[in-house]
Write a protein that holds these residues in place. Structure first.
Motif, PDB file in Angstrom:
ATOM      1  N   MET A 246       5.293  10.908  13.059  1.00 23.53           N
ATOM      2  CA  MET A 246       4.010  10.205  12.984  1.00 23.53           C
ATOM      3  C   MET A 246       3.399  10.325  11.581  1.00 23.53           C
ATOM      4  O   MET A 246       2.809   9.359  11.077  1.00 23.53           O
ATOM      5  CB  MET A 246       3.037  10.761  14.031  1.00 23.53           C
ATOM      6  N   ALA A 247       3.532  11.497  10.981  1.00 28.45           N
ATOM      7  CA  ALA A 247       2.957  11.710   9.648  1.00 28.45           C
ATOM      8  C   ALA A 247       3.715  10.893   8.600  1.00 28.45           C
ATOM      9  O   ALA A 247       3.102  10.240   7.751  1.00 28.45           O
ATOM     10  CB  ALA A 247       2.979  13.195   9.295  1.00 28.45           C
ATOM     11  N   VAL A 248       5.030  10.924   8.661  1.00 29.84           N
ATOM     12  CA  VAL A 248       5.834  10.196   7.663  1.00 29.84           C
ATOM     13  C   VAL A 248       5.643   8.688   7.819  1.00 29.84           C
ATOM     14  O   VAL A 248       5.401   7.978   6.839  1.00 29.84           O
ATOM     15  CB  VAL A 248       7.324  10.591   7.758  1.00 29.84           C
ATOM     16  N   ILE A 249       5.741   8.189   9.041  1.00 23.90           N
ATOM     17  CA  ILE A 249       5.569   6.754   9.263  1.00 23.90           C
ATOM     18  C   ILE A 249       4.120   6.337   8.984  1.00 23.90           C
ATOM     19  O   ILE A 249       3.844   5.197   8.618  1.00 23.90           O
ATOM     20  CB  ILE A 249       6.026   6.339  10.685  1.00 23.90           C
ATOM     21  N   GLY A 250       3.199   7.305   9.102  1.00 23.27           N
ATOM     22  CA  GLY A 250       1.795   7.041   8.795  1.00 23.27           C
ATOM     23  C   GLY A 250       1.570   6.653   7.345  1.00 23.27           C
ATOM     24  O   GLY A 250       0.638   5.896   7.041  1.00 23.27           O
ATOM     25  N   ILE A 251       2.407   7.144   6.453  1.00 24.58           N
ATOM     26  CA  ILE A 251       2.295   6.756   5.039  1.00 24.58           C
ATOM     27  C   ILE A 251       2.467   5.244   4.918  1.00 24.58           C
ATOM     28  O   ILE A 251       1.683   4.567   4.242  1.00 24.58           O
ATOM     29  CB  ILE A 251       3.329   7.516   4.178  1.00 24.58           C
ATOM     30  N   TYR A 252       3.477   4.709   5.603  1.00 21.30           N
ATOM     31  CA  TYR A 252       3.704   3.264   5.592  1.00 21.30           C
ATOM     32  C   TYR A 252       2.591   2.532   6.338  1.00 21.30           C
ATOM     33  O   TYR A 252       2.025   1.555   5.835  1.00 21.30           O
ATOM     34  CB  TYR A 252       5.064   2.917   6.210  1.00 21.30           C
ATOM     35  N   ILE A 253       2.263   2.994   7.544  1.00 23.93           N
ATOM     36  CA  ILE A 253       1.265   2.324   8.388  1.00 23.93           C
ATOM     37  C   ILE A 253      -0.077   2.223   7.660  1.00 23.93           C
ATOM     38  O   ILE A 253      -0.688   1.146   7.599  1.00 23.93           O
ATOM     39  CB  ILE A 253       1.109   3.074   9.736  1.00 23.93           C
ATOM     40  N   CYS A 254      -0.535   3.329   7.101  1.00 30.86           N
ATOM     41  CA  CYS A 254      -1.842   3.341   6.432  1.00 30.86           C
ATOM     42  C   CYS A 254      -1.806   2.540   5.128  1.00 30.86           C
ATOM     43  O   CYS A 254      -2.760   1.823   4.817  1.00 30.86           O
ATOM     44  CB  CYS A 254      -2.291   4.776   6.172  1.00 30.86           C
ATOM     45  N   GLY A 255      -0.721   2.656   4.385  1.00 28.86           N
ATOM     46  CA  GLY A 255      -0.591   1.872   3.149  1.00 28.86           C
ATOM     47  C   GLY A 255      -0.578   0.383   3.425  1.00 28.86           C
ATOM     48  O   GLY A 255      -1.214  -0.404   2.719  1.00 28.86           O
ATOM     49  N   TYR A 256       0.134  -0.012   4.457  1.00 23.52           N
ATOM     50  CA  TYR A 256       0.219  -1.416   4.864  1.00 23.52           C
ATOM     51  C   TYR A 256      -1.165  -1.964   5.223  1.00 23.52           C
ATOM     52  O   TYR A 256      -1.561  -3.038   4.780  1.00 23.52           O
ATOM     53  CB  TYR A 256       1.176  -1.528   6.049  1.00 23.52           C
ATOM     54  N   ALA A 257      -1.894  -1.207   6.039  1.00 21.74           N
ATOM     55  CA  ALA A 257      -3.224  -1.650   6.461  1.00 21.74           C
ATOM     56  C   ALA A 257      -4.203  -1.681   5.292  1.00 21.74           C
ATOM     57  O   ALA A 257      -5.046  -2.580   5.202  1.00 21.74           O
ATOM     58  CB  ALA A 257      -3.752  -0.752   7.574  1.00 21.74           C
ATOM     59  N   ALA A 258      -4.088  -0.715   4.381  1.00 22.86           N
ATOM     60  CA  ALA A 258      -4.965  -0.698   3.207  1.00 22.86           C
ATOM     61  C   ALA A 258      -4.721  -1.927   2.332  1.00 22.86           C
ATOM     62  O   ALA A 258      -5.669  -2.528   1.817  1.00 22.86           O
ATOM     63  CB  ALA A 258      -4.747   0.578   2.400  1.00 22.86           C
ATOM     64  N   LYS A 259      -3.454  -2.309   2.172  1.00 25.06           N
ATOM     65  CA  LYS A 259      -3.141  -3.518   1.402  1.00 25.06           C
ATOM     66  C   LYS A 259      -3.688  -4.761   2.094  1.00 25.06           C
ATOM     67  O   LYS A 259      -4.208  -5.669   1.444  1.00 25.06           O
ATOM     68  CB  LYS A 259      -1.635  -3.649   1.196  1.00 25.06           C
ATOM     69  N   ALA A 260      -3.589  -4.811   3.413  1.00 24.09           N
ATOM     70  CA  ALA A 260      -4.102  -5.959   4.167  1.00 24.09           C
ATOM     71  C   ALA A 260      -5.605  -6.101   3.972  1.00 24.09           C
ATOM     72  O   ALA A 260      -6.116  -7.213   3.849  1.00 24.09           O
ATOM     73  CB  ALA A 260      -3.773  -5.818   5.648  1.00 24.09           C
ATOM     74  N   ALA A 261      -6.308  -4.979   3.933  1.00 26.44           N
ATOM     75  CA  ALA A 261      -7.770  -4.995   3.770  1.00 26.44           C
ATOM     76  C   ALA A 261      -8.167  -5.064   2.305  1.00 26.44           C
ATOM     77  O   ALA A 261      -9.324  -5.310   1.980  1.00 26.44           O
ATOM     78  CB  ALA A 261      -8.387  -3.755   4.393  1.00 26.44           C
ATOM     79  N   ASP A 262      -7.221  -4.807   1.418  1.00 30.19           N
ATOM     80  CA  ASP A 262      -7.456  -4.776  -0.017  1.00 30.19           C
ATOM     81  C   ASP A 262      -8.495  -3.705  -0.386  1.00 30.19           C
ATOM     82  O   ASP A 262      -9.312  -3.900  -1.277  1.00 30.19           O
ATOM     83  CB  ASP A 262      -7.882  -6.154  -0.534  1.00 30.19           C
ATOM     84  N   VAL A 263      -8.472  -2.587   0.375  1.00 27.67           N
ATOM     85  CA  VAL A 263      -9.368  -1.454   0.136  1.00 27.67           C
ATOM     86  C   VAL A 263      -8.578  -0.176   0.382  1.00 27.67           C
ATOM     87  O   VAL A 263      -7.980  -0.018   1.447  1.00 27.67           O
ATOM     88  CB  VAL A 263     -10.587  -1.479   1.093  1.00 27.67           C
ATOM     89  N   HIS A 264      -8.585   0.734  -0.600  1.00 27.51           N
ATOM     90  CA  HIS A 264      -7.897   2.010  -0.390  1.00 27.51           C
ATOM     91  C   HIS A 264      -8.688   2.837   0.623  1.00 27.51           C
ATOM     92  O   HIS A 264      -9.888   2.995   0.513  1.00 27.51           O
ATOM     93  CB  HIS A 264      -7.772   2.805  -1.696  1.00 27.51           C
ATOM     94  N   ASP A 265      -7.996   3.339   1.618  1.00 27.38           N
ATOM     95  CA  ASP A 265      -8.548   4.207   2.663  1.00 27.38           C
ATOM     96  C   ASP A 265      -9.805   3.618   3.304  1.00 27.38           C
ATOM     97  O   ASP A 265     -10.855   4.257   3.375  1.00 27.38           O
ATOM     98  CB  ASP A 265      -8.819   5.618   2.137  1.00 27.38           C
ATOM     99  N   HIS A 266      -9.666   2.409   3.788  1.00 28.00           N
ATOM    100  CA  HIS A 266     -10.740   1.755   4.532  1.00 28.00           C
ATOM    101  C   HIS A 266     -11.100   2.642   5.726  1.00 28.00           C
ATOM    102  O   HIS A 266     -10.209   3.197   6.383  1.00 28.00           O
ATOM    103  CB  HIS A 266     -10.262   0.381   5.006  1.00 28.00           C
ATOM    104  N   PRO A 267     -12.392   2.823   6.016  1.00 29.77           N
ATOM    105  CA  PRO A 267     -12.784   3.698   7.134  1.00 29.77           C
ATOM    106  C   PRO A 267     -12.170   3.313   8.479  1.00 29.77           C
ATOM    107  O   PRO A 267     -12.011   4.163   9.354  1.00 29.77           O
ATOM    108  CB  PRO A 267     -14.304   3.560   7.188  1.00 29.77           C
ATOM    109  N   ALA A 268     -11.821   2.041   8.663  1.00 27.14           N
ATOM    110  CA  ALA A 268     -11.245   1.600   9.931  1.00 27.14           C
ATOM    111  C   ALA A 268      -9.813   2.098  10.129  1.00 27.14           C
ATOM    112  O   ALA A 268      -9.309   2.113  11.256  1.00 27.14           O
ATOM    113  CB  ALA A 268     -11.278   0.074  10.026  1.00 27.14           C
ATOM    114  N   ILE A 269      -9.161   2.517   9.055  1.00 34.93           N
ATOM    115  CA  ILE A 269      -7.795   3.048   9.160  1.00 34.93           C
ATOM    116  C   ILE A 269      -7.893   4.483   9.661  1.00 34.93           C
ATOM    117  O   ILE A 269      -8.369   5.369   8.946  1.00 34.93           O
ATOM    118  CB  ILE A 269      -7.059   2.970   7.802  1.00 34.93           C
ATOM    119  N   VAL A 270      -7.458   4.699  10.901  1.00 35.42           N
ATOM    120  CA  VAL A 270      -7.648   6.005  11.535  1.00 35.42           C
ATOM    121  C   VAL A 270      -6.351   6.643  12.050  1.00 35.42           C
ATOM    122  O   VAL A 270      -6.396   7.665  12.719  1.00 35.42           O
ATOM    123  CB  VAL A 270      -8.691   5.919  12.679  1.00 35.42           C
TER     124      VAL A 270
END
Length: 153
Positions: free
Chosen positions: A58-82
């Motif tokens: 979960m932690a390793v795949i989370g790097i991809y999951i969170c990075g992907y969502a941040a790119k979609a939102a065009d914001v680094h570490d958007h609060p909605a990414i949980v």
């Protein structure tokens, strides 16, 4: 912060947004951590090694999951990414017997470390970027809360 660039129909964003819990406007990190509890209970019967492997995955795949969502939102570490909060709670509860009391204490400890970010969590939060940066501060907060849990229990 705007969430209109996210879509729950995208399976990766669905995970990153904690199954939609991260889209709650107030305290999305807290609600993301709450969303982890049913999953935690589902995994409570796993053997220690299986649980550890799952959390590592979960932690390793989370790097991809969170990075992907941040790119979609065009914001680094958007609060909605949980997703990072979900992983953090899973780490916090490693080898802790699950009762409503231990879950409550683990939840509170993890949220305190995640919100207040004592060193080195604050340093990691400021100096690490991308999906790794989104994940690492919550992983370390999870380990800090885990250490406290093992001292308590």
């Amino acid at each position: 912060m705007k969430t209109d660039k996210f879509t729950l129909s995208d399976p990766v964003q669905f995970l990153a947004l904690g199954f939609g819990s991260g889209l709650i406007p107030k305290a999305p990190g807290t609600f993301g951590t709450v969303a982890a509890i049913p999953l935690l209970l589902l995994c409570s019967s796993m053997a220690t090694m299986q649980y550890a492997l799952l959390v590592g995955f979960m932690a390793v795949i989370g790097i991809y999951i969170c990075g992907y969502a941040a790119k979609a939102a065009d914001v680094h570490d958007h609060p909605a990414i949980v997703w990072d909060e979900i992983v953090g709670l899973f780490i916090t509860m490693f080898m802790i017997p699950l009762t409503w009391q231990t879950i409550l204490v683990g939840f509170i400890l993890f949220r305190l470390f995640d919100i207040f970010k004592p060193w080195p969590i604050s340093w990691l939060d400021k100096h690490c970027h991308g999906g790794f940066g989104i994940m690492i501060d919550d992983v370390v907060a999870g380990f800090a809360a885990l250490a406290c849990m093992h001292l308590i229990y």
